[in-house]
Design an enzyme around this catalytic site. Structure first.
Site, PDB file in Angstrom:
ATOM      1  N   SER A 140       0.756   3.808  -2.984  1.00 51.02           N
ATOM      2  CA  SER A 140      -0.160   4.858  -3.716  1.00 51.02           C
ATOM      3  C   SER A 140      -1.369   5.126  -3.147  1.00 51.02           C
ATOM      4  O   SER A 140      -1.997   4.419  -2.623  1.00 51.02           O
ATOM      5  CB  SER A 140      -0.281   4.143  -5.144  1.00 51.02           C
ATOM      6  N   GLU A 184      14.002  -4.710  -5.095  1.00 52.32           N
ATOM      7  CA  GLU A 184      13.113  -5.540  -5.983  1.00 52.32           C
ATOM      8  C   GLU A 184      13.487  -4.984  -7.370  1.00 52.32           C
ATOM      9  O   GLU A 184      13.733  -5.991  -8.331  1.00 52.32           O
ATOM     10  CB  GLU A 184      11.799  -5.137  -5.976  1.00 52.32           C
ATOM     11  N   GLY A 233       0.868  -1.099  -0.101  1.00 55.40           N
ATOM     12  CA  GLY A 233      -0.137  -0.091  -0.007  1.00 55.40           C
ATOM     13  C   GLY A 233       0.912   1.310   0.079  1.00 55.40           C
ATOM     14  O   GLY A 233       1.230   1.794   0.892  1.00 55.40           O
ATOM     15  N   GLU A 292       8.427   8.138 -17.611  1.00 56.09           N
ATOM     16  CA  GLU A 292       8.722   9.561 -17.515  1.00 56.09           C
ATOM     17  C   GLU A 292       9.624   9.842 -16.246  1.00 56.09           C
ATOM     18  O   GLU A 292      10.773  10.598 -16.213  1.00 56.09           O
ATOM     19  CB  GLU A 292       7.509  10.616 -17.376  1.00 56.09           C
ATOM     20  N   SER A 309      -2.586  -3.759  -5.602  1.00 51.94           N
ATOM     21  CA  SER A 309      -2.638  -4.815  -6.386  1.00 51.94           C
ATOM     22  C   SER A 309      -2.817  -6.115  -5.092  1.00 51.94           C
ATOM     23  O   SER A 309      -2.091  -6.485  -4.230  1.00 51.94           O
ATOM     24  CB  SER A 309      -1.509  -5.353  -7.057  1.00 51.94           C
TER      25      SER A 309
HETATM   26  C1  LIG Z   1      -0.603  -2.690 -12.974  1.00 53.17           C
HETATM   27  C2  LIG Z   1      -0.477  -1.711 -11.716  1.00 53.17           C
HETATM   28  C3  LIG Z   1       0.031  -2.075 -10.451  1.00 53.17           C
HETATM   29  C4  LIG Z   1       0.105  -1.308  -9.469  1.00 53.17           C
HETATM   30  N1  LIG Z   1       0.298  -1.816  -8.320  1.00 53.17           N
HETATM   31  C5  LIG Z   1       0.400  -1.195  -7.167  1.00 53.17           C
HETATM   32  C6  LIG Z   1       0.528  -1.763  -5.871  1.00 53.17           C
HETATM   33  O1  LIG Z   1       0.427  -2.836  -5.737  1.00 53.17           O
HETATM   34  N2  LIG Z   1       0.658  -1.063  -4.791  1.00 53.17           N
HETATM   35  C7  LIG Z   1       0.909   0.463  -4.951  1.00 53.17           C
HETATM   36  O2  LIG Z   1       0.896   1.190  -3.881  1.00 53.17           O
HETATM   37  N3  LIG Z   1       0.732   1.022  -6.246  1.00 53.17           N
HETATM   38  C8  LIG Z   1       0.319   0.241  -7.320  1.00 53.17           C
HETATM   39  N4  LIG Z   1       0.489   0.882  -8.489  1.00 53.17           N
HETATM   40  C9  LIG Z   1       0.371   2.231  -8.677  1.00 53.17           C
HETATM   41  C10 LIG Z   1       1.701   2.844  -9.565  1.00 53.17           C
HETATM   42  O3  LIG Z   1       2.710   2.828  -8.449  1.00 53.17           O
HETATM   43  C11 LIG Z   1       1.277   4.136  -9.894  1.00 53.17           C
HETATM   44  O4  LIG Z   1       0.526   3.974 -10.850  1.00 53.17           O
HETATM   45  C12 LIG Z   1       2.552   4.865 -10.376  1.00 53.17           C
HETATM   46  O5  LIG Z   1       3.401   5.332  -9.395  1.00 53.17           O
HETATM   47  C13 LIG Z   1       2.208   6.361 -11.161  1.00 53.17           C
HETATM   48  O6  LIG Z   1       1.227   7.046 -10.290  1.00 53.17           O
HETATM   49  P1  LIG Z   1       0.021   7.488 -10.961  1.00 53.17           P
HETATM   50  O7  LIG Z   1      -0.639   6.309 -11.568  1.00 53.17           O
HETATM   51  O8  LIG Z   1      -1.049   8.153  -9.865  1.00 53.17           O
HETATM   52  O9  LIG Z   1       0.324   8.424 -12.249  1.00 53.17           O
HETATM   53  P2  LIG Z   1       0.587  10.089 -12.000  1.00 53.17           P
HETATM   54  O10 LIG Z   1       1.705  10.192 -10.953  1.00 53.17           O
HETATM   55  O11 LIG Z   1      -0.730  10.612 -11.715  1.00 53.17           O
HETATM   56  O12 LIG Z   1       1.050  10.250 -13.557  1.00 53.17           O
HETATM   57  C14 LIG Z   1       0.280  10.331 -14.770  1.00 53.17           C
HETATM   58  C15 LIG Z   1       1.249  10.863 -15.990  1.00 53.17           C
HETATM   59  O13 LIG Z   1       1.966  11.988 -15.414  1.00 53.17           O
HETATM   60  C16 LIG Z   1       3.449  11.742 -15.491  1.00 53.17           C
HETATM   61  N5  LIG Z   1       4.050  12.584 -14.577  1.00 53.17           N
HETATM   62  C17 LIG Z   1       3.780  12.452 -13.303  1.00 53.17           C
HETATM   63  N6  LIG Z   1       4.899  13.259 -12.482  1.00 53.17           N
HETATM   64  C18 LIG Z   1       5.793  13.524 -13.512  1.00 53.17           C
HETATM   65  C19 LIG Z   1       6.955  14.162 -13.478  1.00 53.17           C
HETATM   66  N7  LIG Z   1       7.488  14.784 -12.319  1.00 53.17           N
HETATM   67  N8  LIG Z   1       7.581  14.535 -14.724  1.00 53.17           N
HETATM   68  C20 LIG Z   1       7.152  14.161 -16.018  1.00 53.17           C
HETATM   69  N9  LIG Z   1       5.849  13.318 -16.198  1.00 53.17           N
HETATM   70  C21 LIG Z   1       5.194  13.204 -14.771  1.00 53.17           C
HETATM   71  C22 LIG Z   1       3.358  10.184 -15.577  1.00 53.17           C
HETATM   72  O14 LIG Z   1       4.735   9.832 -16.015  1.00 53.17           O
HETATM   73  C23 LIG Z   1       2.442   9.664 -16.024  1.00 53.17           C
HETATM   74  O15 LIG Z   1       2.550   9.463 -17.478  1.00 53.17           O
HETATM   75  C24 LIG Z   1       0.142  -0.055  -9.620  1.00 53.17           C
HETATM   76  C25 LIG Z   1       0.044   0.619 -10.909  1.00 53.17           C
HETATM   77  C26 LIG Z   1      -0.302  -0.467 -12.035  1.00 53.17           C
HETATM   78  C27 LIG Z   1      -0.419   0.272 -13.444  1.00 53.17           C
END
Ligand SMILES: Cc1cc2nc3c(=O)[nH]c(=O)nc-3n(C[C@H](O)[C@H](O)[C@H](O)COP(=O)(O)OP(=O)(O)OC[C@H]3O[C@@H](n4cnc5c(N)ncnc54)[C@H](O)[C@@H]3O)c2cc1C
Lengths: 284, 386
Positions: free
Chosen positions: B132, B249, B130, B371, B164
């Site tokens: 995000s 990891e 946990g 990114e 997840s």
């Molecule tokens: C299949 C899958 C499994 C996952 N499992 C887990 C889990 O088990 N536990 C958990 O905690 N999380 C999990 N996650 C979450 C994952 O860690 C986040 O999706 C990831 O860190 C990105 O955060 P966000 O989705 O909020 O995207 P955002 O941070 O909102 O980003 C959206 C877009 O903006 C871009 N962006 C953001 N900041 C910047 C920057 N500084 N510069 C340039 N571009 C930027 C990103 O690259 C992306 O393209 C999972 C995600 C997926 C897809």
């Protein structure tokens, strides 16, 4: 597999870089004599790739690449002086043929070595002011058969030239300020730099692998050489575009040393088949 | 050292593990029940993981009491390569094994290791991660879930998302804010929250692939009392735990991309008229393997791993897109089979090319987006200003 350069190989790389910087600007004969004296021509394939990377980095004007990776694998020996080879079946764009002391020709009957002076080679004007490319009039029939080492050598040279472009770009975007910030703090610039870095790492790994398969005469060597040449070509394509773009008008000038690295990298892709040709070769 | 052959110590290790696998792999009939999520492990898969643990083949880099045999890093790589070559997993709860248990072994107390890490390793319980939150994705340090010490327990309030497998997990490794006044990175702590605790509500939701493909979760935490001894690492040092667990990891994470690329090399051969992309795919796979081996040295910069993640995940996506385009309208029917049957992870290949392409975005988003990897490469490896 183990894939980490050892201390000696790292030292070699440093020595080459320092030596090349030291003899820069000296007469070409003197530079060439230094390289011979240090035994670089006799280096085994992997070490040779490291030497060539550094020579590519410096956009070296000597006939080292053609001698070490065109002449030697064909003739099976070092030349008297410098050398090159014709293995493309026609001899239209032969590296250093205008100045090589000896030229190895691939003919239907095998390899013949002839004195360079006898071939009436004609240097072709090219965009890269330091590159020697010539057309020869062959004394007889020629056949095609490109050595793996020749492809690997061009790849290593291109990788070195690309690294130089990236280093110049990094230095530039760190110090040039626009909108009150260094250019390198803009993300559009950072992401291009990161992509250049990854492309260079990829091409370099495949080039070292190709050299390693040649050194160990592994059955994958020809495929590995195609991969190296294709990856270096793909790499230079990205690095040329981003590199020149990120310099702004400064990159568009004759004065800037960027031009030598850009042109060397691109020429390495154009000679002996571009990336696309080698990708196709991998499919057959 | 550069050579094509394995070091003799690695070669012998590899042979021994290969023989073990041949002798112990679960039979096809046994493996009929499929995992529903990344924290749901069917009985046969639990027994399989337990067998690996008991023989020191689960996490070979660890000591025997944690399912290992003190293997070197190149040996650990050989271990994962052998598993990947056979397309089998050592655990069907990858985040439990690779992140949660790994963090506990690095940062946990002896009691925590015995109470939580060993059961996860022996597949007696499963775990989810946990990190995000709705407002904290890439910018993890902005997380808001609060934990306030009240006597001998933390009281946790907030929300996690994307967690997840949470609905099938027994415990969550949760990152919470314990000092709201400290600078962002300094006020975070890591807490183990058993999912059965009062106030924990998990709501699984579908992925892009199917409404009933349930792995993602929202986790609501309301007045959840967590014993103080569930704090992992020192108070307010959760950021170090987060980086450490993910760092561990990530060292060999590139192998999962290499595995995907190898699948694509196998499944996408001969597709489409223009196949140069197929050559690029083979080059990407070879380069990734080479760079992965090169990054095993002790003087490795952790940021180098970003090169591997970016190269690997983007290559998978590119190749999946090419395979999709080569399939054309044949990619529409869903579900469809695009790979050979394999009894241990069959679901990977009961996927249309369309689905495989869509799923490739997990690689470029999860675990730090492409990114973010580019930012890390530019700032930490190339020295560009923040
Ligand atoms: C299949 C899958 C499994 C996952 N499992 C887990 C889990 O088990 N536990 C958990 O905690 N999380 C999990 N996650 C979450 C994952 O860690 C986040 O999706 C990831 O860190 C990105 O955060 P966000 O989705 O909020 O995207 P955002 O941070 O909102 O980003 C959206 C877009 O903006 C871009 N962006 C953001 N900041 C910047 C920057 N500084 N510069 C340039 N571009 C930027 C990103 O690259 C992306 O393209 C999972 C995600 C997926 C897809």
């Amino acid at each position: 597999m183990e894939f980490e350069l050892d201390d000696e190989q790292r030292l070699l790389r440093r020595t080459v870089r320092e030596t090349v910087a030291k003899v820069r600007g000296r007469p070409e004969r003197e530079q060439w004599a230094t390289y011979l004296r240090l035994g670089w021509l006799e280096a085994p394939p992997l070490e040779l790739a490291l030497v060539l990377e550094e020579l590519g980095y410096a956009a070296d004007p000597s006939p080292f690449l053609a001698t070490a990776t065109w002449f030697v694998p064909l003739a099976g020996r070092l030349p008297e002086g410098s050398g090159t080879a014709v293995f493309d079946g026609h001899g239209r764009y032969v590296l250093d043929a205008d100045r090589a002391d000896e030229v190895a020709l691939l003919t239907p009957d095998g390899v013949t070595v002839v004195p360079g002076a006898g071939l009436a080679a004609e240097r072709i004007p090219v965009l890269d002011p330091r590159l020697h490319v010539a057309r020869i009039r062959a004394p007889g029939e020629l056949v095609a058969g490109v050595p793996d080492l020749a492809l690997t050598g061009l790849a290593a040279t291109a990788v070195g030239a690309c690294r130089k472009v990236l280093d110049l770009v990094l230095a530039h975007v760190r110090q040039r300020v626009q909108f009150g910030r260094p250019l390198g703090s803009f993300q559009a610039v950072k992401h291009k730099a990161a992509d250049m870095h990854v492309a260079i790492e990829r091409a370099r790994a495949l080039t070292h692998f190709a050299a390693l398969t040649i050194a160990e005469d592994d059955p994958r060597r020809t495929r590995a050489a195609h991969m190296a040449k294709a990856a270096a070509g793909e790499c230079q394509r990205l690095v040329f575009r981003y590199g020149l773009q990120l310099f702004g008008a400064m990159g568009f000038t004759w004065e800037n040393e960027l031009q030598y690295a850009l042109k060397r990298a691109q020429a390495c892709d154009l000679l002996l088949g571009t990336a696309s040709a080698h990708r196709k070769a991998l499919l057959s | 050292m550069m050579r094509l052959a394995d070091d003799p110590g690695v070669a012998a290790f590899r042979t021994e593990f290969a023989a073990f696998l041949d002798a112990h792999l679960p039979a096809e009939a046994e493996a009929r029940e499929r995992p529903r999520s990344s924290a749901h492990v069917p009985g046969w898969a639990r027994r399989w993981q337990r067998t690996l643990f008991d023989h020191g083949w689960l996490l070979p880099g660890r000591p025997p009491e944690y399912g290992g045999r003190h293997a070197t890093l190149p040996q650990q790589l050989a271990h994962l390569e052998e598993l990947a070559d056979r397309r089998i997993y050592h655990s069907f709860n990858p985040q439990g094994l690779g992140i949660v248990a790994a963090s506990l072994l690095t940062f946990g107390t002896e009691e925590q290791k015995a109470r939580w890490a060993v059961p996860i390793l022996r597949a007696e319980i499963t775990a989810a991660l946990g990190m995000s939150e709705p407002e904290a994705g890439s910018d993890l340090a902005s997380l808001r879930t609060r934990a306030v010490l009240d006597g001998d327990a933390f009281v946790v309030d907030g929300q996690k998302i994307w967690t997840s497998g949470a609905h099938d997990a027994d415990v969550l490794l949760t990152f919470v804010r314990t000092d709201p006044d400290a600078p962002r990175h300094r006020g975070i702590s890591a807490l183990l929250i058993p999912t059965g605790t009062e106030g924990v509500v998990r709501r699984p939701f579908g992925s892009i692939a199917a409404e009933d493909d349930l792995d993602f979760n929202e986790v609501f935490l309301t007045g959840v009392r967590v014993p103080r001894e569930n704090l992992v690492g020192p108070l307010n040092e959760g950021w170090r735990v987060a980086n450490g667990s993910l760092g561990h990891e990530r060292t060999l994470l590139w192998l999962s991309y290499a595995e995907r690329l190898a699948d694509l090399v196998r499944d996408a051969a001969g597709r489409g008229d223009d196949q140069e992309w197929y050559a690029t795919l083979q080059m990407d796979l070879q380069a990734l393997r080479l760079l992965g081996h090169r990054r095993l040295g002790p003087d490795r910069d952790p940021a180098e791993v970003s090169v591997l993640k970016l190269l690997g995940s983007e290559a998978v996506q590119n190749a999946s897109l090419h395979a999709l385009e080569a399939a054309g309208a044949d990619a529409l029917p869903h579900p469809a089979r695009t790979g050979p049957h394999h009894h241990m992870n069959n679901e990977d290949f009961v996927s249309s090319w369309f689905e495989r392409y869509a799923r490739s975005f997990a690689g470029t988003i999860a675990g730090g987006t492409s990114e973010i990897q580019r930012n890390i490469i530019a700032e930490r490896l190339l020295g560009l200003p923040r």
